[in-house]
Design a protein around this motif. Sequence first.
Motif, mmCIF file in Angstrom:
data_model
loop_
_atom_site.group_PDB
_atom_site.id
_atom_site.type_symbol
_atom_site.label_atom_id
_atom_site.label_comp_id
_atom_site.label_asym_id
_atom_site.label_seq_id
_atom_site.Cartn_x
_atom_site.Cartn_y
_atom_site.Cartn_z
ATOM 1 N N LEU A 8 0.598 -1.137 0.072
ATOM 2 C CA LEU A 8 -0.055 0.187 -0.018
ATOM 3 C C LEU A 8 0.342 1.206 0.376
ATOM 4 N N CYS A 9 1.833 0.998 0.983
ATOM 5 C CA CYS A 9 2.647 2.359 0.696
ATOM 6 C C CYS A 9 3.493 2.183 -0.448
ATOM 7 N N VAL A 10 4.113 1.731 -1.274
ATOM 8 C CA VAL A 10 4.353 1.582 -2.531
ATOM 9 C C VAL A 10 3.239 2.406 -3.831
ATOM 10 N N LEU A 11 1.998 1.906 -4.046
ATOM 11 C CA LEU A 11 1.100 2.017 -5.184
ATOM 12 C C LEU A 11 1.556 3.865 -4.135
ATOM 13 N N LEU A 12 0.917 3.899 -3.196
ATOM 14 C CA LEU A 12 0.398 5.765 -2.513
ATOM 15 C C LEU A 12 1.567 6.386 -3.434
ATOM 16 N N LEU A 13 3.251 6.002 -2.801
ATOM 17 C CA LEU A 13 4.462 7.038 -3.395
ATOM 18 C C LEU A 13 3.955 7.038 -5.068
ATOM 19 N N SER A 14 3.482 6.503 -5.754
ATOM 20 C CA SER A 14 3.810 5.642 -7.308
ATOM 21 C C SER A 14 2.530 6.739 -7.837
ATOM 22 N N ALA A 15 1.489 7.399 -6.902
ATOM 23 C CA ALA A 15 0.597 8.091 -7.452
ATOM 24 C C ALA A 15 1.344 9.429 -7.159
ATOM 25 N N CYS A 16 2.092 9.757 -6.549
ATOM 26 C CA CYS A 16 2.335 11.255 -6.746
ATOM 27 C C CYS A 16 4.134 11.605 -7.384
ATOM 28 N N GLY A 17 3.770 10.780 -8.806
ATOM 29 C CA GLY A 17 4.635 11.099 -9.622
ATOM 30 C C GLY A 17 4.520 12.017 -10.262
ATOM 31 N N ASP A 18 5.698 12.779 -11.430
ATOM 32 C CA ASP A 18 5.951 13.722 -11.461
ATOM 33 C C ASP A 18 5.146 13.882 -13.285
ATOM 34 N N SER A 19 3.802 13.487 -13.845
ATOM 35 C CA SER A 19 3.814 13.970 -15.017
ATOM 36 C C SER A 19 2.769 15.140 -15.027
#
Length: 175
Positions: A8-19
């Motif tokens: 869950l932590c990895v998924l949350l952090l991946s949502a904060c991308g640079d797009s």
Amino acid sequence: MKKLALVLCVLLLSACGDSDVQEVRQWMKQVDSQTRPSVKPLQEPKTFVPFAYASADAPDPFSPNKLLAELARARPGGGLQPDTGRRKEFLEGFPLDTMKMVGTLQKGGAMFALLQVDRSVYQVRAGQYLGQNFGQITSITEDAVNVKEVVQDAAGDWVERMSKLELQDSKESTQ
């Protein structure tokens, strides 16, 4: 359980991308390149013309002698002053606003006023002094005592001030 929390932590952090950040940076560069600042030119400063003050010829405005001369010129003859050498009368020990006129008397053709101070009543006639401001009774009528006071104004000069003690209606009830 720990693995699930880690996923869950990895998924949350991946949502904060640079797009979206790249799009915003590109838009800011475009607006910055198209914007041209306009600054109005400053006005020419006014030329300063120095003034030479010749103080050697002029009198000193802060001279004590000049001040004394002006005061003497403003008050010829010393002006109005109270008689401080006169023996004070009893009613001069009380302020005028503590006195009430409660009546009048007529004796031998002379009009007297009855003044109440605290719980005592005093007879006064025209010419007598009362109050703490060198007050002198100028006249007495059926409903008022006229008083001329001599007081100092803001400049320290003695001036006359007219006051009046008016007849007070009795508000005391008899029981």
